[in-house]
Design an enzyme around this catalytic site. Sequence first.
Site, PDB file in Angstrom:
ATOM      1  N   GLN A  71       0.814  -1.203   0.000  1.00  0.00           N
ATOM      2  CA  GLN A  71       0.000   0.000   0.000  1.00  0.00           C
ATOM      3  C   GLN A  71       0.857   1.266   0.000  1.00  0.00           C
ATOM      4  OE1 GLN A  71      -2.879  -1.633   3.297  1.00  0.00           O
ATOM      5  NE2 GLN A  71      -3.922   0.037   2.244  1.00  0.00           N
ATOM      6  N   HIS A  72       0.201   2.372  -0.324  1.00  0.00           N
ATOM      7  CA  HIS A  72       0.680   3.742  -0.114  1.00  0.00           C
ATOM      8  C   HIS A  72       1.747   4.231  -1.097  1.00  0.00           C
ATOM      9  CE1 HIS A  72      -1.390   3.192   3.661  1.00  0.00           C
ATOM     10  NE2 HIS A  72      -0.461   2.400   4.153  1.00  0.00           N
ATOM     11  N   ASP A 236      -2.376  -4.931   0.148  1.00  0.00           N
ATOM     12  CA  ASP A 236      -1.923  -6.236   0.627  1.00  0.00           C
ATOM     13  C   ASP A 236      -2.716  -6.752   1.824  1.00  0.00           C
ATOM     14  OD1 ASP A 236      -0.836  -4.294   2.302  1.00  0.00           O
ATOM     15  OD2 ASP A 236       1.242  -4.927   2.032  1.00  0.00           O
TER      16      ASP A 236
END
Length: 480
Positions: A71-72, A236
Amino acid sequence: MPLVAGFDSSTQSCKLVIRDAETGAPVRAGRAAHPDGTEVDPAAWWTALEAATEAAGGLADVAAVSVAGQQHGMVCLDEAGRVVRPALLWNDTRSAGAADDLIAEAGGGEAGRRFWAEAVGSVPVASFTATKLRWLARHEPANAARVAAVCLPHDWLTWRLAGAPALDALHTDRSDASGTGYWSPGTGEYRFDLLERAFGRRVGVPVVVGPADRAGVVRNGGPAAGGAALAPGAGDNAAAALGVGARPGDVVVSIGTSGTVFSVADIPAADPAGTVAGFADATGRYLPLVCTLNAARVLDAAAELLGVGPDELSGLALSAPPGADGLVMVPYLEGERTPNRPAATGSVHGLTLRTSTRAHLARAAVEGMLCALADGLDALVAQGARADRVILVGGGARSAAVCRIAPEVFGCPVVVPPPGEYVADGAARQAAWVALGGAAPPEWSPAGTREYAAEAVPAVRERYAAARDRVLDRVGGAGA
């Protein structure tokens, strides 16, 4: 029977599993490594995806493909779809000051944190894409000026599998969008005002599609791979929840190097303290999440200290009584994120002649690690989550002591699935949902799941809380 493919493009590697869409039975798999670092050229992810695909025998016979990913991460593209600069990953902390600035600009302190929690479900930290965009705008203005669109790692890989069409063909899902800092799980809409606040101007973002909607078709997945449906993909943790079959009332506790505690919830979370990140899941529900810095490495440190291996550490821990006769370990070996005490250190309390044994220390290490994770579970419950059972995954779940002691600490039954690639499995299950249709993803039941139940031992957490609070007071300026 149709086959489906699920990718897990993680920080360390790309894993691919190919499964039977109806039963979830494994067919074949592949893996390839990613380079180290907190910023990575996305081309390395594509190279690894191609290598994992080749190792798994290709995608020619699959009906649908899904990509789950870390992520991110900030992937910036110019008007021609070229990557502007290496992607900043979730674990790149250079934007910590930008996170503080965004909170300050929203009123600072509790008011600023509450603003962000109510707006997008989470308080900015260095992990989030919004803070990385602020960093880019301030520190690399020439690169920032070239940015026409920003997306996340799994979005970019899905787009590449679709043949890298126009930027308006970028797609994402709710779970990954909810970790950007400019998409609201509560409303299901982008907050373009917050994107502009972070970056200084509006840029293109992926279209957020529904959990079982198509995000295109595969046109760039190797020889004869064209035509497979592309699922939305997922972040995830959301994919892992799908992979283990988590449902409302389940709390997933993942014991890796760090720990994550997340639940499938029917209502969005908005924690102004910033302890709970109010993410969305991959089914249309929500995924409130807490992260701790110290998990399996607490067991590694204890084993090193005692000069034993993992199995012997487990045996020692189980030979001591619950509560270790009052010996308590507070396992903040690398500081801690939950609670937010980056300057804290680990400590041992209640050391007496009676508790000065290897078995007592081993038990205290296991219980201390589990108590720290249980603090995260408490934070989820405070945000409205239910905790009917805990699903225990990750390397730490291989410890017999962890599995048997966990119900005593968490106060609810514990389920331990067999070891597996649950992020990739969740992506494959999402792909099966797209391939088969229906109102819900297909039911896959992994063989070999173990269940553990025991009477809760409240005294363990009570002693831990007393020791933890003494440590925090002594650390002082780290947030006390």
